[in-house]
Each structure stands twice: as C-alpha cells, then as structure tokens.
Write a protein that holds these residues in place. Structure first.
Motif, PDB file in Angstrom:
ATOM      1  N   SER A 155      16.882   2.655  -0.643  1.00  0.00           N
ATOM      2  CA  SER A 155      16.579   2.005  -1.922  1.00  0.00           C
ATOM      3  C   SER A 155      15.210   1.342  -1.869  1.00  0.00           C
ATOM      4  N   LEU A 156      14.929   0.660  -0.767  1.00  0.00           N
ATOM      5  CA  LEU A 156      13.620   0.021  -0.600  1.00  0.00           C
ATOM      6  C   LEU A 156      12.499   1.059  -0.539  1.00  0.00           C
ATOM      7  N   ASN A 157      12.745   2.149   0.176  1.00  0.00           N
ATOM      8  CA  ASN A 157      11.738   3.222   0.251  1.00  0.00           C
ATOM      9  C   ASN A 157      11.463   3.820  -1.127  1.00  0.00           C
ATOM     10  N   LEU A 158      12.527   3.990  -1.939  1.00  0.00           N
ATOM     11  CA  LEU A 158      12.352   4.513  -3.291  1.00  0.00           C
ATOM     12  C   LEU A 158      11.533   3.539  -4.134  1.00  0.00           C
ATOM     13  N   ARG A 164       6.097  -5.940   2.084  1.00  0.00           N
ATOM     14  CA  ARG A 164       5.139  -4.891   1.707  1.00  0.00           C
ATOM     15  C   ARG A 164       5.261  -4.542   0.221  1.00  0.00           C
ATOM     16  N   ILE A 165       6.489  -4.462  -0.290  1.00  0.00           N
ATOM     17  CA  ILE A 165       6.709  -4.170  -1.712  1.00  0.00           C
ATOM     18  C   ILE A 165       6.108  -5.268  -2.577  1.00  0.00           C
ATOM     19  N   LEU A 183       7.854   4.227  -5.834  1.00  0.00           N
ATOM     20  CA  LEU A 183       7.602   4.118  -7.280  1.00  0.00           C
ATOM     21  C   LEU A 183       6.413   3.208  -7.571  1.00  0.00           C
ATOM     22  N   ILE A 184       6.322   2.107  -6.829  1.00  0.00           N
ATOM     23  CA  ILE A 184       5.221   1.170  -7.057  1.00  0.00           C
ATOM     24  C   ILE A 184       3.882   1.791  -6.658  1.00  0.00           C
ATOM     25  N   ILE A 185       3.918   2.568  -5.562  1.00  0.00           N
ATOM     26  CA  ILE A 185       2.679   3.224  -5.119  1.00  0.00           C
ATOM     27  C   ILE A 185       2.308   4.380  -6.044  1.00  0.00           C
ATOM     28  N   ARG A 186       3.298   5.183  -6.413  1.00  0.00           N
ATOM     29  CA  ARG A 186       3.038   6.455  -7.121  1.00  0.00           C
ATOM     30  C   ARG A 186       2.762   6.279  -8.614  1.00  0.00           C
ATOM     31  N   ASP A 187       3.447   5.345  -9.258  1.00  0.00           N
ATOM     32  CA  ASP A 187       3.356   5.211 -10.712  1.00  0.00           C
ATOM     33  C   ASP A 187       2.351   4.113 -11.071  1.00  0.00           C
ATOM     34  N   LYS A 188       1.407   4.476 -11.899  1.00  0.00           N
ATOM     35  CA  LYS A 188       0.399   3.509 -12.315  1.00  0.00           C
ATOM     36  C   LYS A 188       0.966   2.588 -13.391  1.00  0.00           C
ATOM     37  N   VAL A 189       0.491   1.331 -13.344  1.00  0.00           N
ATOM     38  CA  VAL A 189       0.954   0.350 -14.332  1.00  0.00           C
ATOM     39  C   VAL A 189       0.619   0.815 -15.745  1.00  0.00           C
TER      40      VAL A 189
END
Length: 601
Positions: free
Chosen positions: A486-489, A590-591, A493-499
């Motif tokens: 869940s944490l990896n997902l 890190r998140i 998402l935070i890294i891959r998807d732009k705000v």
C-alpha cells in the motif's frame, strides 16, 4: 478317505436324475472334493470330472471345488499345478454360469496387494467367459463383477513416478491392462447395438425392439457406471506421463480406453465435459443425473481431455476458449476445493490449460457474475497459503496471475475489489495491490488510458487499499505485506502523477488518505515500537538475571505467546520486528517529503 467319499457320492449320484441331488450329496461332494485337492489328489479329481458319466454332476456341483483349485493356481509351485489347471478349465466350460459367477467373485476378494494382482490376472479371463455365456441377461452380473474388480484394484498402491509405472512392483498397471481386455467384448457389443439401432415400424417388431433396447440400455448403463467409477479411482489419483516422458504408458493407454468406451456406448465426450453448462434444466431426473454423472468423474474426464489431450480429436473446434473455460470452471472449482494433493494438482493444471487458450484481456466482467468465477479464486487462495507442498503453492500463484492477465480492464477492476474484500490474507492482499499498481502504471502510459484505473473509478479502489484493517491497533507484522505494498502504491502515485494533471485523482484525495491511512499508520508504528521495545528490555533483563546456563523463555506479543525459544532467539526476533517498524516509518517519511516537494512545484 476323502477320495473314497468323493468316488462314493459321485457313483451314487450317477443313478439319480439331473438336479435331484440332496443337500447331503452337495455337502459330501464339496468337502471330499476340496480335501482331495488340498491333499494332492488332483489327478484323481481330474479323472472324475472328465468322466463323461459325471458331467451332469459336475455341471451342478463342480463350482464348489473352485476355492482350493484357485489357491493352488495362485501359488504356482504345487506339483499338481497342471492337474488343477485342467480341472479349473473344465469347470469353467461345464458348470452353470450363474454358480460360476458367484464362485469366481468370491475368490476375487483378497487383501494382500500381491495376491490381489495375481488373483485378477488369473480370474478375469474365466469371469469374462462366464459372463458372455449369460447372453442378454449379463448386464447386472457384469455390473456386479466390474464393481468387485474395481474395489480390488482400489486396494493396490498407485504408481506416481515414471520409475514406479515402469517397474510396476504391485502389478497395478498390469491389472489396468487386464481390466481393459476383460471389458472389451462387452464394449464391442454395446457399440454394435448403438450402430444397429433402427426405428421399428410395425407394433410386433416395435415391442420386441423395445425389449431389446431395454437390455441394451442396461448394458450401456453398467458400462457407464464402470467408466465413471474408474475416472474417480484410479484415474483421478494417478499422474499420467506425457509421451515424451514415458513413450509406452499402460496408465495412459488405460485412460484412453476408458474415453473410447464412453464414446462407444453413446456418451459423447463433449457432452460429458460440458455437462455442467448443458445439463437438462427439468427437475425430474435431476438427482438421477447427478448419480449417473458424478462430478469428480467428469472433472477427471475434463482433465484428461484438456491437459493430456486424450480424445481431443472428438471435440468440435467451434467451442470458443471462453465457453470451454466456463464449462471447466465447475470442474476446477471442485478439484481445488479438495484437500488431496492429486486433486489440487489436477485442478491447477486444468485451470492453467483452460486459461492459456484465451487471449490476454479477453475475459469480460460479466463472467464474475458466475458463481464459480468467484469460488475458484477463493480456493486458489487456500492453495497458495496453506497447501503443504511448495510446488503447488508456487503454481497456484502462477495460475492466479494468469487468471488476472486474462480479464479485461473492467473485470480486473471488479476482481481486485472482490479479492481485497474476501481473501483475508495479508500476502494475497499485498499481491493484489501490486497488481493494481501495475494496472495504474499501464493506464498512465501514452495511448493506454482507460476509465477504470484513472480518476473517478480508481478512487473507490484506492480507498479500499489505503486503509488499515483495525486502525492504529492493526497488527503491523501480520499485515506487513499489505501495508508495504500500500505504501509503495501511494509513493508511486505521488511520484508518477503530476499535481497539475491529477490523472489518478490522488491529489484531491490526499487529505482523506492522510486521515484514513497515514496518521493511523504512524500511530500504529509508534505503539508497536513501544510495545516491542518494552518486550526487548524485559527479555534482556530476564536474561541478565538468570545464570549463565542457557534458559528457555516465553514472550508474549499482543495477546499471543511467541513459541518457546532461547533468549538469544527471542532477542533476535524482537530486533527484527523493530527493524520492520523502522522500515515502515522510513517509507512514510519519504512519502511525506515527496508530497511536500510535489505540492511546491
């Protein structure tokens, strides 16, 4: 003495009309005759039974001599073996079939595996001759005989490896070959009846034809029972070897003969394999049909056809992979629900073979409305998590992933939701979450956009993933696989998807995730760390207070006691748990850092 008694009773009976012998005559003939054989006077017995004047007597009473004769023939070492064999063969030709049938079936009953095999090898051919003498009245007797034979075969150890099949120490394979030879003339008769069945026009012929067909149906019914029973045992127990592994396989030949028999008696294999979908809907006869076509037997049949490709040429090519899969799911569900490893293995093999024929992404979501498409994954979870054999657990995981790959996008979405709700196993939930991450990653690539793993549809799925089953009090060690995936997902998402793009909806959902997942997880980590640090401190204190002599401790974690182990092992386990909490916290940090960086861009 016994020889004189036998001679006297035979001489007295010669003067009597046929079938007018008394009970005393039968008893004296039986006791004296058996004693003569046991005492080695079989040559004299042979002379008596071959005497033309005694044939009526032999026809009526001779079958009573079978037990000692068969014992001599089974031992094969008696000096009177040739005489006993001659007496035996004459009795088979002369005595009344009904009595011979009873006598032979009684002698089939054995308990020692070696004796069972030898008994079947000796008696099946005479039994076949006796049954053929019964003419149109043989069906029920054939059924009784086949049932007795299969009960005997069931007592023999089943060969599992190639070497065991080749060596055939307990003659299991030979018995299967003998059984094939035994049933062949009856199958041929049933096939001829099938080919010669013609509609009757006039009433007299029609009545005679109806009677004949009733007898023919009875014969086919008994052969069908035999095939169904053979499929459930032994064929469901054995693992057939491919021709590349074992060029000449008696067990493979036996299975092929059983399938050929089904076709010969008018039971088309496609109709049997697809019976779960094609069965009649009418209530009358339903229970009869369940008995006539046992589910385990049909599952074994499907395995022989789809995994080993036996009689595959009898299947029309018009059946689509999806239709075949739908039919096989009931067989797969049954096999995977069992605890026997042979059945689990066959269930996995059948599921895999049924899936590989379908294209990736081709199975529609409406299949998940069919009960078996939900039951099979539940059974797979049990195989993956509690099966004692590592190779079956590994294969179960492989087939589970294969099933995911075959679903279309909507079906994958619904399937993931269902598995998160029902699997109740952290490792399985973690594996499902990893699959969800892969599907999101695929959807975010150029040209792969879909409505199920982006935006509005994705958010409900993320809410199911990004939550703790028991809030801050969740056992983080028990749910470690789920928590880490869940944490990896979330990190992905935070890294891959732009705000600014927010394709997944994560940025508008983040404040809810913070409250429902991140904060409770941080509290849970702190609580768990404090508990384990206290246990570690107590364990080390206990160790110091003890003598240098090795001590065995019992430590409680939560409400459960850890297994008794040495203090060093306990300390090592507690350190490992603390390291796990550090790992979870490092990902959380890190998140949070990534979130701050992305939001400031």
């Amino acid at each position: 003495m016994a020889l004189e008694q036998l001679s006297d009773v035979v001489q007295r009976c010669q003067a009597l009309p046929n079938d007018s012998y008394t009970t005393e005559d039968y008893d004296v003939f039986t006791i004296a005759g058996r004693t003569c054989i046991e005492e080695g006077n079989s040559a004299q017995v042979l002379s008596i039974v071959l005497d033309e004047k005694n044939q009526d007597i032999v026809r009526s009473m001779g079958w009573n001599l079978l037990p000692p004769l068969i014992q001599v023939l089974l031992k094969k070492e008696d000096k009177n073996l040739s005489h006993c064999l001659a007496v035996f063969n004459h009795l088979i030709k002369t005595c009344r079939p009904k009595e011979l049938l009873i006598g032979l079936l009684e002698q089939l009953e054995q308990d020692d595996p070696e004796t069972i095999a030898e008994s079947l090898h000796l008696l099946l051919n005479p039994l076949q001759k006796v049954l053929l003498c019964l003419g149109s009245r043989k069906a029920s007797s054939l059924g009784m005989s086949l049932s007795s034979v299969l009960d005997q075969v069931a007592k023999l150890p089943v060969p599992h490896t190639k070497e065991q099949e080749e060596d055939d120490v307990f003659s299991f394979c030979r018995c299967c070959t003998d059984l094939t030879d035994f049933v062949r003339p009856f199958v041929h008769e049933a096939r001829q009846h099938n080919l010669n069945s013609q509609p009757q026009n006039d009433n007299a012929n029609k009545m005679a034809g109806d009677q004949d067909r009733a007898k023919e149906d009875e014969l086919r019914t008994e052969l069908l029972k035999f095939c169904m029973k053979t499929l459930s045992h032994p064929l469901l127990e054995v693992q057939l070897k491919d021709p590349d592994t074992l060029a000449v396989s008696p067990l493979r030949n036996f299975a092929t003969e059983i399938l050929n028999t089904l076709s010969a008696i008018g039971e088309p294999l496609p109709g049997l394999v697809f019976q779960p979908l094609l069965r009649r809907k009418q209530v009358p006869g339903f229970l009869e049909e369940e008995v006539r076509y046992p589910k385990e037997s049909l599952a074994c049949l499907a395995h022989l056809v789809f995994v080993h490709h036996l009689a595959a040429d009898t299947f029309p090519s018009v059946f689509s992979p999806v239709f075949s899969l739908r039919c096989n799911m009931e067989h797969i569900c049954l096999l995977l629900s069992r605890t026997e490893e042979s059945r689990i293995q066959k269930g996995l093999e059948l599921y895999e073979k049924s899936l590989v024929r379908a294209e990736d992404g081709s199975l529609p979501a409406d299949l998940l409305e069919i009960k078996t498409f939900l039951q099979v994954p539940q059974n797979l979870v049990k195989v993956m998590t509690i099966c004692s054999r590592h190779d079956l657990r590994t294969r179960g995981l492989k087939v589970f992933q294969l099933s995911v790959d075959k679903f279309d996008t909507e079906a994958k979405y619904n399937f993931f939701q269902y598995m998160l709700k029902t699997s109740n196993h952290s490792g399985v939930e973690g594996y499902v979450i990893k699959n969800i991450k892969n599907q999101i990653d695929f959807a975010l690539r150029p040209g792969n956009s879909n409505t199920w793993f982006e935006g509005v549809h994705l958010l409900p799925l993320l809410r199911k993933v990004l939550t703790l089953p028991d809030g801050p009090e969740t056992d983080l060690l028990q749910y470690l696989d789920r928590v880490m995936e869940s944490l990896n997902l979330l990190r992905y998402l935070i890294i891959r998807d732009k705000v600014t793009e927010n394709q997944t909806g994560i940025w508008t959902e983040l404040y809810k995730i913070e409250d429902a997942f991140i904060k409770p997880l941080r509290v849970g980590v702190n609580m768990s760390r404090a508990h384990y640090e206290r246990e570690l401190h107590n364990t080390m204190e206990t160790k110091r207070s003890k003598t240098k002599e090795e001590s065995v401790l019992s430590v409680s974690v939560g409400d459960e006691k850890l297994p008794n182990m040495t203090s060093e092992s306990q300390i090592q386990a507690l350190h490992s748990a603390l390291h796990t909490f550090d790992m979870i916290e490092s990902v959380l940090v890190r998140i949070e850092e990534l979130t701050e960086v992305k939001e400031t861009l």
